[in-house]
Write an enzyme that holds these catalytic residues in place. Structure first.
Site, PDB file in Angstrom:
ATOM      1  N   LYS A  80      -6.592 -39.964  23.043  1.00 20.61           N
ATOM      2  CA  LYS A  80      -7.263 -40.262  21.776  1.00 20.61           C
ATOM      3  C   LYS A  80      -7.192 -39.035  20.865  1.00 20.61           C
ATOM      4  CE  LYS A  80     -11.271 -41.343  23.713  1.00 20.61           C
ATOM      5  NZ  LYS A  80     -11.124 -41.454  25.153  1.00 20.61           N
ATOM      6  N   CYS A 169     -27.763 -43.407  21.887  1.00 20.24           N
ATOM      7  CA  CYS A 169     -26.947 -42.847  22.969  1.00 20.24           C
ATOM      8  C   CYS A 169     -27.598 -41.682  23.710  1.00 20.24           C
ATOM      9  CB  CYS A 169     -25.538 -42.515  22.492  1.00 20.24           C
ATOM     10  SG  CYS A 169     -25.289 -40.962  21.690  1.00 20.24           S
ATOM     11  N   MET A 170     -28.389 -40.854  23.050  1.00 17.98           N
ATOM     12  CA  MET A 170     -28.845 -39.643  23.734  1.00 17.98           C
ATOM     13  C   MET A 170     -30.362 -39.445  23.766  1.00 17.98           C
ATOM     14  SD  MET A 170     -26.318 -38.311  25.022  1.00 17.98           S
ATOM     15  CE  MET A 170     -27.274 -36.968  25.674  1.00 17.98           C
ATOM     16  N   MET A 337     -24.494 -42.617  29.479  1.00 20.13           N
ATOM     17  CA  MET A 337     -25.211 -43.813  29.014  1.00 20.13           C
ATOM     18  C   MET A 337     -25.829 -44.644  30.147  1.00 20.13           C
ATOM     19  SD  MET A 337     -24.917 -43.276  26.007  1.00 20.13           S
ATOM     20  CE  MET A 337     -23.965 -41.924  25.405  1.00 20.13           C
ATOM     21  N   GLY A 374     -22.178 -38.797  24.052  1.00 20.30           N
ATOM     22  CA  GLY A 374     -21.142 -39.739  23.628  1.00 20.30           C
ATOM     23  C   GLY A 374     -20.377 -39.290  22.401  1.00 20.30           C
ATOM     24  N   GLN A 375     -21.076 -38.664  21.466  1.00 18.53           N
ATOM     25  CA  GLN A 375     -20.473 -38.365  20.164  1.00 18.53           C
ATOM     26  C   GLN A 375     -20.242 -36.859  19.995  1.00 18.53           C
ATOM     27  OE1 GLN A 375     -21.933 -41.153  16.919  1.00 18.53           O
ATOM     28  NE2 GLN A 375     -23.746 -40.971  18.179  1.00 18.53           N
TER      29      GLN A 375
END
Ligand code: SF4
Length: 752
Positions: A80, A169-170, A337, A374-375
């Protein structure tokens, strides 16, 4: 060696599978067929691993990327990351502002669009008060953008309705760290991977979601066969395939397994008594301090035999993994997650940290609990700068008068400027927007129409005429665009300058390498324009450039344990990421927190080795958290469990990765993963159409029959906008963190 485009693509296709098992991707990195004129330092736009990249520029365009050899990823990128350039020049870029007229987005000038936005926000505040407006941001926005937006809303507009997708997410990881250690963010760093001898991976498919970190874990194991890997996951993922112990369990019972491990550790007398006697407080759910004996008594409900019955994990395996964890010279836990997106997400986080505190597996190389993000900038942008409805920068809380007063003073504002009540958390905010109680929302750098759980409610809400949504977004095909009343063309990634802070407290600079396309503007410019049109007090926004925001953030952090003062722009331009706390320009950054000699927040003459200074008594907390089931357990009507997640080649809502032909081809469409036994019982074969039905909606997916899911569980990746699995997921949330339980809901399936 010159490599042709065709060869690159061949390498890329093969590398997808290789990345999952941690094979180096140098071939991909070397394979640029377009020699750039210049390389500019930046960070990958995708996951929270935060790999450093070098952006190759030719004729003013981004033509390629390669891994930054000086950042933690040592020059490696996953697919990616290696394939970002075509996304910048996608035909779907939004290149001018739009206003929705009679249901259709019509081109508009910046002045028309921003004029309308300001008039809508002003009208909402005038008629309904500041709590009727909101900001909804992102763990992908730059640190400076989130800091600025949060300040505009909280100090400029009087609204604490500042939220963002990191809540999804966090938030449970934040809740876990704060309740256990008194301060957010991990204690250790990625370099612990190189010293750990036991990896405890729970609720994370690291090989697909954080491939470059997983590569480092796999390399550590490969180089040292005594290194053990334990993977606790109801799916036999690629991560689980390198495990010495794969613990497959009934979804939702992991809290009991974690308590059972603690039980075994104590029974085997493998707990670190000298450590927990000195540095730990034992505390019940209702915040009563208790002693070690009370903790042992509490754990009697979690003997391996009792937990075997509940979870389906053999008692012997629970014993084995507990001993493996405790006896290793350095145990490092990773989770993501699988633990966070749960109605008991904070408790699950606490229970992982419990194991480290019980055994003293903390604060030495290779021994640490470590949440994965996640980000790319959920930690740096949102958590650290306080971009949520209950937070202020550097871990301060809105509800604490002394924290508000401290910040008002630092910001040079009148006492009482910041409203004392926290705003609406994400689910409450979107509920209120759907009921048109929140009248105007500014969405920036995120795609809530796709990512919110139980999405039908919110999609209906976004269609209403009596509320207003402005969206700053680079791509026309993001689902939220369909619902925006005003669409603003946002500059993307290499078109702007700013900072990302990844999972390990490392802040790296993204340097602007090309000019924005068309009429696109950076979110810094967009927010400053908005603030001026909203007549925000100039004292709130004394910024000319994005670097001014960074410098104010450094000052604001300097009297807190975050302390970014040493992370100057000049240093960031030269170095490839610095870990906070970093109080002075000659400080190298902090790899291990809470340890004397490592963490600059601990005075050198402090007499003990550890100091958990986030807690008044300097002791971390081992919590007595009981097992509790999911919000929606399977039953006779909906007998199976649905879980959702990511695949290696797509990132989150797929808006970016679906634009890369090589990535799209490898996963063109979402599917449902069904266990072989379940498939046999239901007469489902590989490739059959299968109807998935929850209490919220139903949808047809193509079946992938395999041994990945355990019986009773189905998995659907959530990247596909045409198969929006979030119409089926649940919006029940954790009482503490307010993070929704995406990971478990009841479902039934049948062959169509
Ligand atoms: S591991 Fe994450 S940050 Fe690193 S290159 Fe891949 S997507 Fe980007």
């Amino acid at each position: 060696m010159k490599v042709t485009r065709r060869e690159v693509l061949k390498t890329v296709a093969a590398a997808s599978a290789l990345a999952a098992i941690g094979v180096p991707l140098t071939t991909v990195v070397k394979a640029a067929d377009n020699e750039p004129d210049e390389w500019v330092k930046s960070v990958c736009r995708f996951c929270g691993t935060g790999c450093g990249v070098m952006v190759g520029i030719k004729d003013g365009k981004c033509v390629t990327v390669k891994g930054d050899p000086n950042n933690h990823n040592a020059g490696f990128l996953c697919l990616k990351g290696a394939l970002m350039p075509p996304i910048v020049y996608s035909k779907d870029r939004v290149t001018q502002p739009y206003i929705r007229k009679k249901g259709k987005l019509e081109p508009a000038s910046w002045d028309e669009a921003m004029g309308l936005v300001a008039s809508k926000f002003k009208a909402a505040i005038k008629d309904h008060g500041p709590q009727s407006v909101a900001y909804y941001g992102s763990g992908q926005a730059l640190t400076e953008e989130t800091y600025l937006a949060s300040k505009i809303w909280k100090a400029g507009l009087g609204s604490n309705n500042v939220e963002g997708n990191p809540r999804l997410c966090m938030a449970s990881a934040v809740g876990g760290y704060v309740t256990t250690f008194g301060k957010d963010e991990p204690c250790g760093s990625y370099s612990d991977i190189d010293a750990a001898t036991c990896f405890f991976i729970i609720g994370s498919n690291m090989s697909e979601c954080h491939p470059i970190l997983f590569k480092r874990v796999a390399a550590r194991k490969q180089a040292n066969p005594n290194v053990k890997v334990i993977v606790v996951d109801p799916r036999k993922t690629n991560t689980a395939r390198i495990a010495d112990e794969h613990v497959s369990f009934k979804p939702g019972t992991d809290l009991a397994i974690l308590n059972s491990m603690a039980y075994v550790i104590i029974q085997e007398e493998m707990d670190g008594q000298r450590f927990h006697n000195k540095y730990v407080t034992f505390m019940t759910n209702d915040k009563k301090k208790v002693d070690f004996d009370a903790y042992m008594k509490f754990l009697e409900d979690y003997t391996p035999e009792k937990v075997e019955e509940l979870s389906g994990v053999p008692a012997d395996q629970i014993r084995r993994i507990a001993i493996m964890f405790a006896e290793s010279s350095g145990a490092m836990s990773f989770w993501c997650m699988g633990l966070n997106q749960r109605i008991r997400g904070v408790w699950a986080n606490n229970l992982v940290s419990n194991l480290h505190l019980l055994t003293g597996q903390i604060g030495k190389p290779g021994a640490t609990p470590f949440s994965l993000t996640g980000q790319p900038n959920a930690c740096g942008g949102v958590r650290d700068t306080g971009g949520l409805c209950h937070l202020l920068p550097a871990g301060r809380l809105i509800k604490k008068p002394e924290h508000r007063a401290q910040l008002e003073k630092q910001w040079g504002l009148e006492p009482g400027t910041i409203a004392p009540k926290p705003g609406l958390h994400t689910i409450a905010l979107w509920n209120a927007f759907s009921e048109a109680k929140v009248k105007a929302v500014f969405v920036l750098c995120t795609n809530p129409a796709h990512s919110l759980p139980n999405a039908n409610i919110y999609l209906e809400g976004m269609k209403r005429d009596d509320n207003f949504m402005v969206l700053s977004e680079p791509f026309m095909d993001a689902l939220t665009v369909k619902y925006a009343d005003v669409l603003l063309p946002a500059a993307f990634w290499c078109e702007k300058r700013g900072t990302y802070g990844c999972s390990e407290r490392r802040y790296s600079l993204l340097m602007k390498s090309v000019e924005p396309m068309g009429e696109c503007k950076s979110d810094f410019d967009i927010l400053m324009d908005f603030a001026r049109r909203m007549d925000v007090d100039p004292k709130v926004i004394p910024f000319k450039t994005v670097d001014d925001v960074w410098n104010e953030w450094r000052e604001v952090s300097s009297i807190t344990p975050y302390n970014f003062m040493g992370i100057t722009r000049a240093r960031m331009e030269k170095e490839s990421g610095i870990l906070w706390p970093c109080p002075t320009e000659d400080h190298p950054g902090t790899k291990i927190r809470y340890v004397r000699g490592e963490d600059p927040n601990i005075p050198k003459d402090y007499k003990n080795k550890y100091h958990f200074y986030g807690k008044k008594d300097g002791r971390a907390v081992i919590w007595l958290r009981p097992y509790k089931g999911a919000a929606e357990e399977p039953d006779a009507e909906y007998p199976m469990v649905l879980t959702t997640g990511r695949v290696i080649d797509h990132w989150h809502t797929g808006t970016m990765t679906m634009k890369v032909p090589e990535l799209r081809r490898s996963f063109p469409k979402a599917y449902v993963e069904v266990n072989i036994d379940d498939a046999k019982k239901a007469g489902i074969k590989n490739g059959d159409d299968v109807l998935l039905e929850t209490r919220r909606d139903k949808m047809v997916f193509q079946a992938k029959v395999s041994d990945v899911c355990r019986p009773g569980l189905v998995f659907v990746p959530w990247y596909d906008v045409n198969l929006l699995i979030n119409k089926l997921t649940l919006n029940a949330f954790d009482a503490g963190s307010k993070q929704p339980e995406y990971k478990i809901c009841a479902i039934r399936i049948k062959k169509v």
